[in-house]
Design a protein around this motif. Structure first.
Motif, PDB file in Angstrom:
ATOM      1  N   GLU A  58      11.130 -21.581  29.123  1.00 44.72           N
ATOM      2  CA  GLU A  58      12.296 -22.049  29.887  1.00 44.72           C
ATOM      3  C   GLU A  58      12.011 -23.441  30.459  1.00 44.72           C
ATOM      4  OE1 GLU A  58      13.738 -19.546  33.043  1.00 44.72           O
ATOM      5  OE2 GLU A  58      13.596 -17.796  31.749  1.00 44.72           O
ATOM      6  N   GLU A  59      13.027 -24.243  30.496  1.00 41.41           N
ATOM      7  CA  GLU A  59      12.842 -25.587  31.037  1.00 41.41           C
ATOM      8  C   GLU A  59      12.435 -25.500  32.508  1.00 41.41           C
ATOM      9  OE1 GLU A  59      15.630 -29.360  30.870  1.00 41.41           O
ATOM     10  OE2 GLU A  59      15.814 -28.124  29.046  1.00 41.41           O
ATOM     11  N   GLY A  60      11.474 -26.302  32.877  1.00 37.80           N
ATOM     12  CA  GLY A  60      11.024 -26.311  34.263  1.00 37.80           C
ATOM     13  C   GLY A  60       9.949 -25.286  34.568  1.00 37.80           C
ATOM     14  N   ALA A  61       9.671 -24.378  33.630  1.00 34.19           N
ATOM     15  CA  ALA A  61       8.619 -23.371  33.853  1.00 34.19           C
ATOM     16  C   ALA A  61       7.263 -24.069  33.921  1.00 34.19           C
ATOM     17  CB  ALA A  61       8.637 -22.355  32.721  1.00 34.19           C
ATOM     18  N   GLN A  62       6.412 -23.589  34.815  1.00 32.19           N
ATOM     19  CA  GLN A  62       5.082 -24.190  34.947  1.00 32.19           C
ATOM     20  C   GLN A  62       4.042 -23.110  34.701  1.00 32.19           C
ATOM     21  OE1 GLN A  62       5.088 -26.262  38.783  1.00 32.19           O
ATOM     22  NE2 GLN A  62       5.434 -28.143  37.620  1.00 32.19           N
ATOM     23  N   PRO A  63       3.806 -22.830  33.451  1.00 32.94           N
ATOM     24  CA  PRO A  63       2.940 -21.710  33.115  1.00 32.94           C
ATOM     25  C   PRO A  63       1.472 -22.008  33.371  1.00 32.94           C
ATOM     26  CG  PRO A  63       3.554 -22.901  31.156  1.00 32.94           C
ATOM     27  CD  PRO A  63       4.247 -23.577  32.284  1.00 32.94           C
ATOM     28  N   GLY A  64       0.749 -20.982  33.703  1.00 33.07           N
ATOM     29  CA  GLY A  64      -0.690 -21.106  33.825  1.00 33.07           C
ATOM     30  C   GLY A  64      -1.349 -20.543  32.579  1.00 33.07           C
ATOM     31  N   LEU A  65      -2.519 -19.980  32.794  1.00 32.52           N
ATOM     32  CA  LEU A  65      -3.300 -19.451  31.670  1.00 32.52           C
ATOM     33  C   LEU A  65      -2.652 -18.188  31.083  1.00 32.52           C
ATOM     34  CD1 LEU A  65      -6.009 -19.318  30.063  1.00 32.52           C
ATOM     35  CD2 LEU A  65      -6.913 -17.983  31.986  1.00 32.52           C
ATOM     36  N   VAL A  66      -2.591 -18.136  29.754  1.00 31.12           N
ATOM     37  CA  VAL A  66      -2.204 -16.918  29.032  1.00 31.12           C
ATOM     38  C   VAL A  66      -3.435 -16.487  28.246  1.00 31.12           C
ATOM     39  CG1 VAL A  66      -0.669 -15.923  27.299  1.00 31.12           C
ATOM     40  CG2 VAL A  66       0.154 -17.782  28.758  1.00 31.12           C
ATOM     41  N   ALA A  67      -3.907 -15.254  28.444  1.00 32.70           N
ATOM     42  CA  ALA A  67      -5.150 -14.872  27.768  1.00 32.70           C
ATOM     43  C   ALA A  67      -5.121 -13.412  27.347  1.00 32.70           C
ATOM     44  CB  ALA A  67      -6.351 -15.120  28.683  1.00 32.70           C
ATOM     45  N   LEU A  68      -5.871 -13.133  26.296  1.00 35.15           N
ATOM     46  CA  LEU A  68      -6.047 -11.753  25.821  1.00 35.15           C
ATOM     47  C   LEU A  68      -7.540 -11.541  25.634  1.00 35.15           C
ATOM     48  CD1 LEU A  68      -4.554  -9.170  24.785  1.00 35.15           C
ATOM     49  CD2 LEU A  68      -4.676 -10.161  22.496  1.00 35.15           C
ATOM     50  N   ASN A  69      -8.071 -10.482  26.248  1.00 34.02           N
ATOM     51  CA  ASN A  69      -9.499 -10.224  26.044  1.00 34.02           C
ATOM     52  C   ASN A  69      -9.693  -8.896  25.324  1.00 34.02           C
ATOM     53  OD1 ASN A  69      -9.038  -8.468  28.110  1.00 34.02           O
ATOM     54  ND2 ASN A  69     -10.410  -9.422  29.572  1.00 34.02           N
ATOM     55  N   ARG A  70     -10.950  -8.596  25.036  1.00 33.16           N
ATOM     56  CA  ARG A  70     -11.338  -7.386  24.308  1.00 33.16           C
ATOM     57  C   ARG A  70     -10.667  -7.296  22.930  1.00 33.16           C
ATOM     58  NH1 ARG A  70     -13.414  -2.502  27.607  1.00 33.16           N
ATOM     59  NH2 ARG A  70     -14.810  -2.864  25.882  1.00 33.16           N
ATOM     60  N   ILE A  71     -10.501  -8.422  22.269  1.00 32.19           N
ATOM     61  CA  ILE A  71      -9.960  -8.433  20.903  1.00 32.19           C
ATOM     62  C   ILE A  71     -11.096  -8.054  19.952  1.00 32.19           C
ATOM     63  CG2 ILE A  71      -8.980  -9.871  19.077  1.00 32.19           C
ATOM     64  CD1 ILE A  71      -7.957 -11.765  21.312  1.00 32.19           C
ATOM     65  N   PRO A  72     -10.912  -7.026  19.125  1.00 27.04           N
ATOM     66  CA  PRO A  72     -11.999  -6.639  18.222  1.00 27.04           C
ATOM     67  C   PRO A  72     -12.299  -7.728  17.191  1.00 27.04           C
ATOM     68  CG  PRO A  72     -10.239  -4.985  18.249  1.00 27.04           C
ATOM     69  CD  PRO A  72      -9.728  -6.188  18.982  1.00 27.04           C
ATOM     70  N   VAL A  73     -13.571  -7.975  16.972  1.00 22.31           N
ATOM     71  CA  VAL A  73     -14.010  -8.909  15.926  1.00 22.31           C
ATOM     72  C   VAL A  73     -14.811  -8.111  14.904  1.00 22.31           C
ATOM     73  CG1 VAL A  73     -15.494 -10.897  15.413  1.00 22.31           C
ATOM     74  CG2 VAL A  73     -14.106 -10.881  17.497  1.00 22.31           C
ATOM     75  N   ARG A  74     -14.336  -8.116  13.659  1.00 25.35           N
ATOM     76  CA  ARG A  74     -15.025  -7.414  12.569  1.00 25.35           C
ATOM     77  C   ARG A  74     -15.181  -8.408  11.446  1.00 25.35           C
ATOM     78  NH1 ARG A  74     -15.388  -4.527  16.285  1.00 25.35           N
ATOM     79  NH2 ARG A  74     -14.355  -2.570  16.726  1.00 25.35           N
ATOM     80  N   SER A  75     -16.394  -8.926  11.271  1.00 27.37           N
ATOM     81  CA  SER A  75     -16.561  -9.974  10.269  1.00 27.37           C
ATOM     82  C   SER A  75     -17.843  -9.756   9.467  1.00 27.37           C
ATOM     83  CB  SER A  75     -16.553 -11.344  10.956  1.00 27.37           C
ATOM     84  OG  SER A  75     -16.396 -12.378  10.012  1.00 27.37           O
ATOM     85  N   ILE A  76     -18.052 -10.652   8.506  1.00 29.14           N
ATOM     86  CA  ILE A  76     -19.191 -10.555   7.594  1.00 29.14           C
ATOM     87  C   ILE A  76     -19.972 -11.863   7.674  1.00 29.14           C
ATOM     88  CG2 ILE A  76     -19.865 -10.319   5.159  1.00 29.14           C
ATOM     89  CD1 ILE A  76     -18.533  -7.821   6.113  1.00 29.14           C
ATOM     90  N   CYS A  77     -21.264 -11.740   7.978  1.00 32.25           N
ATOM     91  CA  CYS A  77     -22.118 -12.924   8.053  1.00 32.25           C
ATOM     92  C   CYS A  77     -22.236 -13.568   6.669  1.00 32.25           C
ATOM     93  CB  CYS A  77     -23.482 -12.502   8.587  1.00 32.25           C
ATOM     94  SG  CYS A  77     -24.848 -13.467   8.002  1.00 32.25           S
ATOM     95  N   ALA A  78     -21.925 -14.874   6.621  1.00 32.76           N
ATOM     96  CA  ALA A  78     -21.906 -15.584   5.338  1.00 32.76           C
ATOM     97  C   ALA A  78     -23.294 -15.720   4.720  1.00 32.76           C
ATOM     98  CB  ALA A  78     -21.285 -16.968   5.537  1.00 32.76           C
TER      99      ALA A  78
END
Ligand code: ZN
Length: 192
Positions: A58-78
């Motif tokens: 919205e115009e004029g909105a002054q947002p601060g931090l938006v964050a998401l934690n505990r996101i699962p990471v499943r990857s393969i070491c190259a």
């Protein structure tokens, strides 16, 4: 991706190990392994980029931090083609545009589902969000345990942490502190 080639490769690995790939125990191993590597573990290589479906604030909105934690990471070491598993925290400070919070998790998964280095994964997620959202600040931390360290080499445990802070999340001490507090693993968090 060429699943037949991947399957033939895993068959050769079994043969190289001195294991008979036609033994009843291993008869389906090459096909099943190829299926999981192509269809799941490295699915990000073939998937289209994540559409962030950006929305205007919205115009004029002054947002601060938006964050998401505990996101699962499943990857393969190259380097060793062994898994690394952990959690990410992703945050941004909007400059006028936002995306659905689940998109942050989707972006992590997209770049994780391939042979990777944790350092590069952290960078790629941050740069993708910074560009896609035109964010004022972007930050990503990943904490992960690497099977190439736990099961071979030093045979030790230990979580590796990588972080990247861009824009206002690097230059504004209050925003940075707010993000880093969110990125801390909970004292009672179970082992990864
Ligand atoms: Zn490794």
């Amino acid at each position: 991706m060429d699943r037949e080639k991947i399957e033939a490769g895993f068959r050769m690995v079994l043969e190289g190990l001195g294991v008979n790939p036609d033994h009843p125990l291993f008869r389906e191993t090459s096909a099943k392994t190829a299926e999981s590597w192509a269809g799941e573990l490295c699915a990000g290589l073939d998937a289209p980029e994540v559409d962030l479906e950006v929305m205007a604030l919205e115009e004029g909105a002054q947002p601060g931090l938006v964050a998401l934690n505990r996101i699962p990471v499943r990857s393969i070491c190259a380097h060793h083609l062994l898994p690394f598993i952990g959690e990410a925290t992703v945050g941004y400070v909007p400059s006028g545009q936002i995306c659905g919070i689940a998109k942050l998790s989707r972006v992590v998964d997209h770049f994780a589902r391939r042979p990777q280095m944790q350092e590069n994964l952290t960078q790629q997620v941050a740069r993708y969000l910074e560009a896609g959202l035109d964010a004022a600040g972007t930050a990503v931390t990943i904490r992960a345990e690497h099977c190439c360290m736990k099961m071979r080499g030093v045979n030790h445990s230990g979580a590796m942490t990588t972080a990247i802070l861009l824009g206002t999340l690097k230059t504004d001490p209050a925003l940075r502190a707010e993000f880093m507090a969110l990125a801390q693993p909970a004292a009672s968090s179970p082992p990864l």
